[in-house]
Design an enzyme around this catalytic site. Structure first.
Site, mmCIF file in Angstrom:
data_model
loop_
_atom_site.group_PDB
_atom_site.id
_atom_site.type_symbol
_atom_site.label_atom_id
_atom_site.label_comp_id
_atom_site.label_asym_id
_atom_site.label_seq_id
_atom_site.Cartn_x
_atom_site.Cartn_y
_atom_site.Cartn_z
ATOM 1 N N LYS A 1 0.838 -1.205 0.000
ATOM 2 C CA LYS A 1 0.000 0.000 0.000
ATOM 3 C C LYS A 1 0.869 1.250 0.000
ATOM 4 O O LYS A 1 2.053 1.222 0.349
ATOM 5 C CB LYS A 1 -0.942 0.009 1.213
ATOM 6 N N ASP B 1 -1.913 -2.117 9.817
ATOM 7 C CA ASP B 1 -1.970 -2.235 8.357
ATOM 8 C C ASP B 1 -2.507 -3.577 7.877
ATOM 9 O O ASP B 1 -2.850 -3.735 6.705
ATOM 10 C CB ASP B 1 -0.572 -2.022 7.745
#
Length: 345
Positions: A17, A184
């Site tokens: 990401k 995350d």
């Protein structure tokens, strides 16, 4: 018969990401910081293959196909540059993910009625399942680069082991487990784009239209996320800046939902960029080089030191990557997003 019984293994992917915006609040009493961030999954995928073991052990190995196997960093005690290798023991997030799922399933088994088990040949198996696994990781996301590669490993490990062990867990249940491993991990399971709040683990998925084109520039050195946050606190204190509760720009959220690259470029922001650049000053020159080569905007990804550049379209991203490689002799990788979350191959 399950696929894992037929093929003998299960393989899962999970995306890295970037943070198209990352706003950081003051340090909390527990040492963490509240953030307001916009997670954006990109088409660089960690890959994990899970192969069953009968002894209940968990092992980790790194595939020779990996693009990244180690990263240089400065030892805080000696000041020397050393190469940090990927841990292959219980420190690895993929190991932690498998161990967490193993313990969850063992507790479930202990509290429920079980029936005799048979293997793929129909032979009766003795005792409860041991939930052992060999995990082979193919690293395609930069290490210690602010792109959540370790979290993607955890997400892929949860999905692969859940399928291998026939756990019957939903994606929502895997997200709950992933939250125990780090902020995350849930996003790596879900993918796409999402607003993150709290320590980044309170996710609000976004409905997006269209595709964004970016160029990723990995650094040869790594940065410790806690050290970058500490540097931010020190820089704010030295400048007499009192951090406020973080807020995300609503216009940026709308621009990402609409896939408006030019508007996104004017709204990208990262409070961790200044401390990351102060720790690796060469990042500033690379950011300038990206803009010179035609990027709409460039930014440190997360806590860095990986850089992300936004391009107008696919052709512009390819041209930007080529220009950066020719100008600076770095490795520049065109990617797209929003990418899908963790999935089985």
């Amino acid at each position: 018969m399950r696929d894992s019984e037929f093929f003998g293994h299960v393989t899962a992917l999970a995306p890295g990401k970037v943070n198209l915006s990352l706003r950081v609040g003051p340090p909390r009493e527990d040492g963490y910081h509240d953030v307001a961030t916009l997670y954006f999954a990109v088409s660089l995928y960690e890959e994990i293959t899970a192969t069953p073991r009968e002894d209940g052990a968990i092992t980790i190995s790194i595939s020779e196909r990996s693009a990244f196997t180690g990263v240089e960093h400065t030892d805080p005690d000696t000041g020397e540059t050393v190469t940090a290798e990927i841990p292959l023991d219980e420190r690895n997030l993929a190991y932690k993910a498998a161990a967490l799922l193993r313990e969850t399933l063992r507790q479930r088994d202990a509290s429920t009625l079980t029936f005799p088990r048979r293997d793929a040949t129909g032979e009766l198996l003795q005792g409860p399942p041991q939930y052992g696994v060999d995990l082979t990781i193919t690293k395609n996301v930069p290490i210690a680069g602010g792109m959540g590669g370790g979290s993607a490993d955890a997400a892929a490990a949860l999905l692969a082991c859940s399928a291998l062990w026939d756990a019957g867990l939903s994606k929502e249940q895997l997200v709950e487990l992933g939250a125990e491993l780090g902020a995350d991990v849930p996003f790596a399971i879900l993918g796409g784009a999402a607003v993150g709040q709290g320590v980044g683990d309170e996710l609000s998925p976004l409905l997006t239209h269209g595709e964004l084109h970016l160029v990723i520039v990995p650094a040869t050195a790594g940065l410790s996320t806690p050290e970058v946050y500490r540097q931010l606190d020190s820089m704010r204190e030295a400048a007499g800046i009192e951090a406020e509760a973080p807020e995300l720009d609503a216009d940026l959220v709308g621009a990402v939902s609409a896939g408006d690259a030019e508007l996104i470029a004017t709204l990208m922001a990262n409070d961790l960029q200044a401390p990351a650049v102060s720790m690796i000053p060469a990042l500033d020159d690379m950011l300038d080089a990206g803009l010179t080569e035609g990027a709409l905007q460039g930014m440190v990804s997360g806590s860095g030191p990986t850089l992300v550049f936004l391009a107008r379209d696919a052709a512009a991203a390819a041209q930007l990557a080529t220009g950066l490689e020719e100008r600076t002799e770095v490795w520049a990788i065109p990617v797209t997003g929003p990418a899908l979350g963790a999935r089985l191959l």
